[in-house]
Design a protein around this motif. Structure first.
Motif, PDB file in Angstrom:
ATOM      1  N   GLY A   1      14.773  -4.184   0.452  1.00  0.00           N
ATOM      2  CA  GLY A   1      14.538  -5.370   1.261  1.00  0.00           C
ATOM      3  C   GLY A   1      13.109  -5.886   1.146  1.00  0.00           C
ATOM      4  O   GLY A   1      12.165  -5.109   0.996  1.00  0.00           O
ATOM      5  N   SER A   2      12.975  -7.200   1.247  1.00  0.00           N
ATOM      6  CA  SER A   2      11.671  -7.830   1.063  1.00  0.00           C
ATOM      7  C   SER A   2      10.705  -7.531   2.201  1.00  0.00           C
ATOM      8  O   SER A   2       9.501  -7.447   1.991  1.00  0.00           O
ATOM      9  CB  SER A   2      11.846  -9.350   0.936  1.00  0.00           C
ATOM     10  N   LYS A   3      11.225  -7.368   3.423  1.00  0.00           N
ATOM     11  CA  LYS A   3      10.307  -7.230   4.559  1.00  0.00           C
ATOM     12  C   LYS A   3       9.484  -5.953   4.478  1.00  0.00           C
ATOM     13  O   LYS A   3       8.299  -5.955   4.823  1.00  0.00           O
ATOM     14  CB  LYS A   3      11.067  -7.315   5.882  1.00  0.00           C
ATOM     15  N   ILE A   4      10.063  -4.848   4.015  1.00  0.00           N
ATOM     16  CA  ILE A   4       9.308  -3.604   3.877  1.00  0.00           C
ATOM     17  C   ILE A   4       8.219  -3.757   2.826  1.00  0.00           C
ATOM     18  O   ILE A   4       7.079  -3.325   3.013  1.00  0.00           O
ATOM     19  CB  ILE A   4      10.250  -2.441   3.498  1.00  0.00           C
ATOM     20  N   VAL A   5       8.577  -4.396   1.723  1.00  0.00           N
ATOM     21  CA  VAL A   5       7.622  -4.585   0.627  1.00  0.00           C
ATOM     22  C   VAL A   5       6.474  -5.484   1.063  1.00  0.00           C
ATOM     23  O   VAL A   5       5.300  -5.195   0.808  1.00  0.00           O
ATOM     24  CB  VAL A   5       8.341  -5.171  -0.609  1.00  0.00           C
ATOM     25  N   VAL A   6       6.780  -6.600   1.736  1.00  0.00           N
ATOM     26  CA  VAL A   6       5.735  -7.532   2.172  1.00  0.00           C
ATOM     27  C   VAL A   6       4.818  -6.880   3.199  1.00  0.00           C
ATOM     28  O   VAL A   6       3.586  -7.051   3.152  1.00  0.00           O
ATOM     29  CB  VAL A   6       6.365  -8.821   2.727  1.00  0.00           C
ATOM     30  N   ALA A   7       5.383  -6.134   4.150  1.00  0.00           N
ATOM     31  CA  ALA A   7       4.559  -5.466   5.160  1.00  0.00           C
ATOM     32  C   ALA A   7       3.598  -4.468   4.518  1.00  0.00           C
ATOM     33  O   ALA A   7       2.405  -4.403   4.877  1.00  0.00           O
ATOM     34  CB  ALA A   7       5.451  -4.765   6.184  1.00  0.00           C
ATOM     35  N   THR A   8       4.092  -3.698   3.560  1.00  0.00           N
ATOM     36  CA  THR A   8       3.231  -2.751   2.848  1.00  0.00           C
ATOM     37  C   THR A   8       2.130  -3.493   2.078  1.00  0.00           C
ATOM     38  O   THR A   8       0.964  -3.086   2.077  1.00  0.00           O
ATOM     39  CB  THR A   8       4.063  -1.899   1.874  1.00  0.00           C
ATOM     40  N   GLY A   9       2.514  -4.592   1.444  1.00  0.00           N
ATOM     41  CA  GLY A   9       1.531  -5.392   0.718  1.00  0.00           C
ATOM     42  C   GLY A   9       0.462  -5.960   1.628  1.00  0.00           C
ATOM     43  O   GLY A   9      -0.716  -6.045   1.250  1.00  0.00           O
ATOM     44  N   GLY A  10       0.849  -6.344   2.857  1.00  0.00           N
ATOM     45  CA  GLY A  10      -0.127  -6.863   3.804  1.00  0.00           C
ATOM     46  C   GLY A  10      -1.182  -5.836   4.165  1.00  0.00           C
ATOM     47  O   GLY A  10      -2.379  -6.156   4.269  1.00  0.00           O
ATOM     48  N   VAL A  11      -0.768  -4.580   4.353  1.00  0.00           N
ATOM     49  CA  VAL A  11      -1.719  -3.501   4.651  1.00  0.00           C
ATOM     50  C   VAL A  11      -2.682  -3.302   3.479  1.00  0.00           C
ATOM     51  O   VAL A  11      -3.902  -3.179   3.659  1.00  0.00           O
ATOM     52  CB  VAL A  11      -0.963  -2.197   4.971  1.00  0.00           C
ATOM     53  N   LEU A  12      -2.138  -3.255   2.264  1.00  0.00           N
ATOM     54  CA  LEU A  12      -2.986  -3.089   1.076  1.00  0.00           C
ATOM     55  C   LEU A  12      -3.944  -4.259   0.906  1.00  0.00           C
ATOM     56  O   LEU A  12      -5.108  -4.079   0.510  1.00  0.00           O
ATOM     57  CB  LEU A  12      -2.113  -2.953  -0.171  1.00  0.00           C
ATOM     58  N   TYR A  13      -3.474  -5.466   1.196  1.00  0.00           N
ATOM     59  CA  TYR A  13      -4.296  -6.666   1.058  1.00  0.00           C
ATOM     60  C   TYR A  13      -5.524  -6.572   1.979  1.00  0.00           C
ATOM     61  O   TYR A  13      -6.662  -6.836   1.564  1.00  0.00           O
ATOM     62  CB  TYR A  13      -3.464  -7.895   1.417  1.00  0.00           C
ATOM     63  N   CYS A  14      -5.297  -6.179   3.238  1.00  0.00           N
ATOM     64  CA  CYS A  14      -6.411  -6.015   4.187  1.00  0.00           C
ATOM     65  C   CYS A  14      -7.412  -4.982   3.682  1.00  0.00           C
ATOM     66  O   CYS A  14      -8.636  -5.208   3.707  1.00  0.00           O
ATOM     67  CB  CYS A  14      -5.889  -5.577   5.549  1.00  0.00           C
ATOM     68  N   LEU A  15      -6.901  -3.846   3.239  1.00  0.00           N
ATOM     69  CA  LEU A  15      -7.763  -2.780   2.731  1.00  0.00           C
ATOM     70  C   LEU A  15      -8.583  -3.252   1.541  1.00  0.00           C
ATOM     71  O   LEU A  15      -9.791  -3.004   1.441  1.00  0.00           O
ATOM     72  CB  LEU A  15      -6.908  -1.565   2.340  1.00  0.00           C
ATOM     73  N   GLY A  16      -7.941  -3.964   0.610  1.00  0.00           N
ATOM     74  CA  GLY A  16      -8.631  -4.437  -0.577  1.00  0.00           C
ATOM     75  C   GLY A  16      -9.758  -5.413  -0.255  1.00  0.00           C
ATOM     76  O   GLY A  16     -10.847  -5.351  -0.842  1.00  0.00           O
ATOM     77  N   LEU A  17      -9.522  -6.320   0.696  1.00  0.00           N
ATOM     78  CA  LEU A  17     -10.547  -7.298   1.069  1.00  0.00           C
ATOM     79  C   LEU A  17     -11.739  -6.616   1.745  1.00  0.00           C
ATOM     80  O   LEU A  17     -12.901  -6.969   1.504  1.00  0.00           O
ATOM     81  CB  LEU A  17      -9.949  -8.352   1.995  1.00  0.00           C
ATOM     82  N   ILE A  18     -11.461  -5.632   2.605  1.00  0.00           N
ATOM     83  CA  ILE A  18     -12.552  -4.906   3.270  1.00  0.00           C
ATOM     84  C   ILE A  18     -13.391  -4.137   2.249  1.00  0.00           C
ATOM     85  O   ILE A  18     -14.629  -4.162   2.299  1.00  0.00           O
ATOM     86  CB  ILE A  18     -11.976  -3.962   4.346  1.00  0.00           C
ATOM     87  N   LEU A  19     -12.732  -3.474   1.297  1.00  0.00           N
ATOM     88  CA  LEU A  19     -13.459  -2.744   0.262  1.00  0.00           C
ATOM     89  C   LEU A  19     -14.210  -3.691  -0.675  1.00  0.00           C
ATOM     90  O   LEU A  19     -15.297  -3.374  -1.153  1.00  0.00           O
ATOM     91  CB  LEU A  19     -12.499  -1.860  -0.539  1.00  0.00           C
ATOM     92  N   MET A  20     -13.650  -4.867  -0.920  1.00  0.00           N
ATOM     93  CA  MET A  20     -14.338  -5.857  -1.745  1.00  0.00           C
ATOM     94  C   MET A  20     -15.642  -6.289  -1.082  1.00  0.00           C
ATOM     95  O   MET A  20     -16.652  -6.520  -1.753  1.00  0.00           O
ATOM     96  CB  MET A  20     -13.426  -7.063  -1.985  1.00  0.00           C
TER      97      MET A  20
END
Length: 403
Positions: free
Chosen positions: A75-94
């Motif tokens: 399902g797309s919702k699990i994938v998108v939610a996981t991607g949202g967490v990674l996106y936040c982490l990546g921006l903070i580390l950037m």
């Protein structure tokens, strides 16, 4: 026969997908504004930042078929939610990156993984599965247009943040906005539209391995993929390097930001229009026209005197042509193979797009560091437009029937 309408669950999914794409792609399209301030602060050449963004696009494309397969299965919702967490982490580390290695880890690896879960292939496939075939292209066009609206809003917003809180503060604010993707993921729950035709039902019953083997042998699928390579090269080269190109020619950062915002604004019209036209006319023929017009627009931009007017006119024209390829390309994949494995198959096509994105982003910076200009990559972009026209002569959108 009465015209099919969007169901209420599909409408809710379209709204959720629109906001997700607006945030995800809006933040991503503003990355080009960080090239100059980060390079100046750390004494990098343009190649350092360009390589990180190029790596982002390559990783994004490489894992997209895998992310797509997960979305098709779980399902797309699990994938998108996981991607949202990674996106936040990546921006903070950037925001904490002071070396090329850290920049490649954050902006390259982590954000590349995040984007594979929060961008077009996953969201448009979810929409495509829920839409009636006669409305599929338009529904994808509506969702695609939303990503463009995010670009239009986020570019001037990011410029204001850069001017008032610096590039680190701008990345932290972006991370806070991206956190909204996690709850928004639960809007992606419209049921799959089930077609009744026997051939379509047969395709729905194919196994994962069988559909891969059919796609592997289907030449129009690979010509379509090659066309998407052209798209990736051009949009990332222009999106990342046009602000720097303008600064080299005496313009300020605001001019480049307005250019990219105009691209985002007029891409709303372009992507919606492409989705609407794709429901009425041949999608391969429309793609031929789009790539040909891109080449003409680039030639005109380089030949005419470089003025504020010509820059903004180029932004308007390129906006109309920018991501108009996306609903058409994904629509062709859906027509060829059905929607059961659409996310995974669209991910394969998108992989070639991201190879082009890697080369467009990286070669732009390399060309600039070696020669002080972007002339060679502009010429490559023009030549690739011709390639984009030619390969779609060999693409058709007929359903692939499994014997």
């Amino acid at each position: 026969m009465s015209e099919e309408k969007f169901s209420k669950p599909l409408i809710y999914m379209l709204i959720g997908s629109a906001v997700i794409l607006a945030l995800s792609l809006g933040v991503r399209h503003a990355f080009g504004l960080y090239l100059v301030p980060m390079s100046h602060e750390f004494g990098w050449g343009h190649n350092v930042f360009s390589l990180a963004i190029a790596m982002q696009n390559l990783i994004w494309g490489t894992v997209q078929p895998i992310t797509g397969a997960f979305a098709d299965k779980y399902g797309s919702k699990i994938v998108v939610a996981t991607g949202g967490v990674l996106y936040c982490l990546g921006l903070i580390l950037m925001a904490m990156s002071s070396t090329g290695l850290l920049l490649n880890l954050s902006a390259g690896l982590i954000l590349g993984l995040a984007l594979s879960a929060t961008s077009f292939p996953v969201l448009l496939s979810a929409v495509g599965r829920a839409a009636h075939p006669s409305k599929r292209s338009m529904a994808m066009g509506i969702a695609s247009a939303a990503g463009s609206f995010g670009q239009f809003i986020m570019l001037p917003t990011t410029l204001l943040l850069l001017q008032n809180v610096g590039w680190k503060g701008a990345l932290i604010v972006s991370a806070i906005l991206i956190a909204l993707l996690v709850p928004l993921a639960w809007t992606l729950k419209a049921p799959m539209y089930v077609e009744s035709q026997a051939s379509t039902q047969q395709k729905q019953n194919l196994t994962f391995r069988q559909i891969l083997m059919i796609a592997k042998k289907h030449k129009p699928f690979w010509f379509l993929s090659l066309g998407f390579f052209v798209c990736g090269f051009q949009v990332v080269f222009i999106g990342i390097h046009l602000p720097g190109y303008l600064i080299d020619h005496g313009f300020n950062a605001t001019t480049g930001t307005i250019f990219l915002a105009l691209v985002g604004l007029f891409n709303i019209i372009g992507t919606y229009g492409a989705g609407w036209l794709g429901g009425k006319y041949s999608k391969p023929h429309l793609l031929m026209g789009l790539y040909g017009l891109r080449g003409i627009a680039i030639i005109a931009f380089l030949l005419f005197p470089l003025t504020t007017f010509s820059v903004y006119a180029f932004g308007i024209v390129m906006g109309l042509l920018w991501l108009s390829t996306v609903p058409l390309t994904n629509g062709i994949v859906a027509n060829m193979f059905g929607v059961k494995y659409l996310t995974m198959l669209s991910g394969i096509v998108f992989f070639t797009h991201q190879i082009g994105s890697f080369l467009g982003g990286w070669l732009g910076g390399l060309n600039h560091d070696i020669t002080g200009n972007y002339d060679a990559v502009w010429m490559i972009s023009i030549a690739l437009s011709l390639l984009g026209v030619l390969v779609h002569f060999f693409v058709n959108e007929k359903a692939v029937v499994h014997d």
